[in-house]
Design an enzyme around this catalytic site. Sequence first.
Site, PDB file in Angstrom:
ATOM      1  CE1 TYR A  31     -16.143 -32.598-118.889  1.00 28.63           C
ATOM      2  CE2 TYR A  31     -17.883 -33.058-120.071  1.00 28.63           C
ATOM      3  CZ  TYR A  31     -16.579 -33.015-119.951  1.00 28.63           C
ATOM      4  OH  TYR A  31     -15.083 -33.403-121.343  1.00 28.63           O
ATOM      5  CE  LYS A 146     -16.644 -36.332-118.133  1.00 29.25           C
ATOM      6  NZ  LYS A 146     -15.693 -36.081-119.456  1.00 29.25           N
ATOM      7  CD  GLU A 178      -7.394 -38.056-122.062  1.00 29.19           C
ATOM      8  OE1 GLU A 178      -7.898 -38.498-121.710  1.00 29.19           O
ATOM      9  OE2 GLU A 178      -6.420 -37.166-121.322  1.00 29.19           O
ATOM     10  CG  LEU A 202     -11.624 -37.781-117.064  1.00 29.86           C
ATOM     11  CD1 LEU A 202     -11.368 -37.213-116.923  1.00 29.86           C
ATOM     12  CD2 LEU A 202     -13.004 -38.294-118.586  1.00 29.86           C
TER      13      LEU A 202
END
Length: 290
Positions: A31, A146, A178, A202
């Site tokens: 996505y 993702k 992250e 990411l």
Amino acid sequence: MLVYLNGDYLPLEEARVPVLDRGFLFGDGVYEVIPAYGGHPFRLEEHLQRLENSLRAIRMEPPLTRRQWREIFHRLLDPLGDADQQLYLQVTRGAYERRLHAIPGTVTPTVFVMSNPLAPRDPELVARGLAAVTLEDIRWQRCDIKAITLLANILAQQQARDAGADEAILVRDGLATEGTASNFFLVKEGRILTPPKSAHLLPGITRDLVLELAREAGLPCAERDIPVEELKGADEIWVTSSTKEVMPVTRLDGRPVGNGRPGPMWQKMDALYSACKARLRAGPTNQCHE
Ligand code: PDD
């Protein structure tokens, strides 16, 4: 609200996917979340490039061309006027005739796009800053994809909420990587630091933009590994994402970050970021391009 599903534009309530869709059965899909300011998608090429990278990594071909994506986004955004929006797009491997772990030879991807209002950040929250906790990263080894498979992120986010915090900064092998749905930055002695891109995080579009804006403005910055202990001595911590933009973190694991207030470097970056959005709102022909 109209949404796009497999070539059709239809009301959200009427959008249906089969229960054998591999996105539903396996989380077999990817996505993107793309902000749109003044009707213009933000950093569109970068988002579409990342989508193509994610698809390639899960052995899928792009189901649409960049031109087709662009058409869909404008068809959804144009009736909505200038209000800030977030486009959500999802591509799953599609529905096969039975549940099968191996990738079926022939299966038609499911492509879904919707646009939702992007609420302005709560000014009180921005002024106060977020609270974060550090948590062990229990995700897999391909966090650069993702993927819609977000169970570990959801559990970590909820663990942060249970601890009275807004976000968790994830730690793998002693290194902070992250957030559960964000990248992070640290400021120490006037230098802006963030971990380098790797399979453990990411590659955030907002992260890249923050680095770009810092370099343009001559603010010292570097990409390097950040041991979790360094977070404790940080002057400032920020988290970034397409929906959060650049948010100051003022409490970490129950203790104040720096003096416990959003810092001066964050103020500079937030102003640069806002200027970038304002240029895009005024028209797509500039450096913060569509
Ligand atoms: N998430 N890291 C993770 C794990 C994320 O889920 C996100 C964004 C980011 C920031 O990426 P970007 O700057 O490109 O938004 C980093 C989106 C917003 C979401 O899942 O809703």
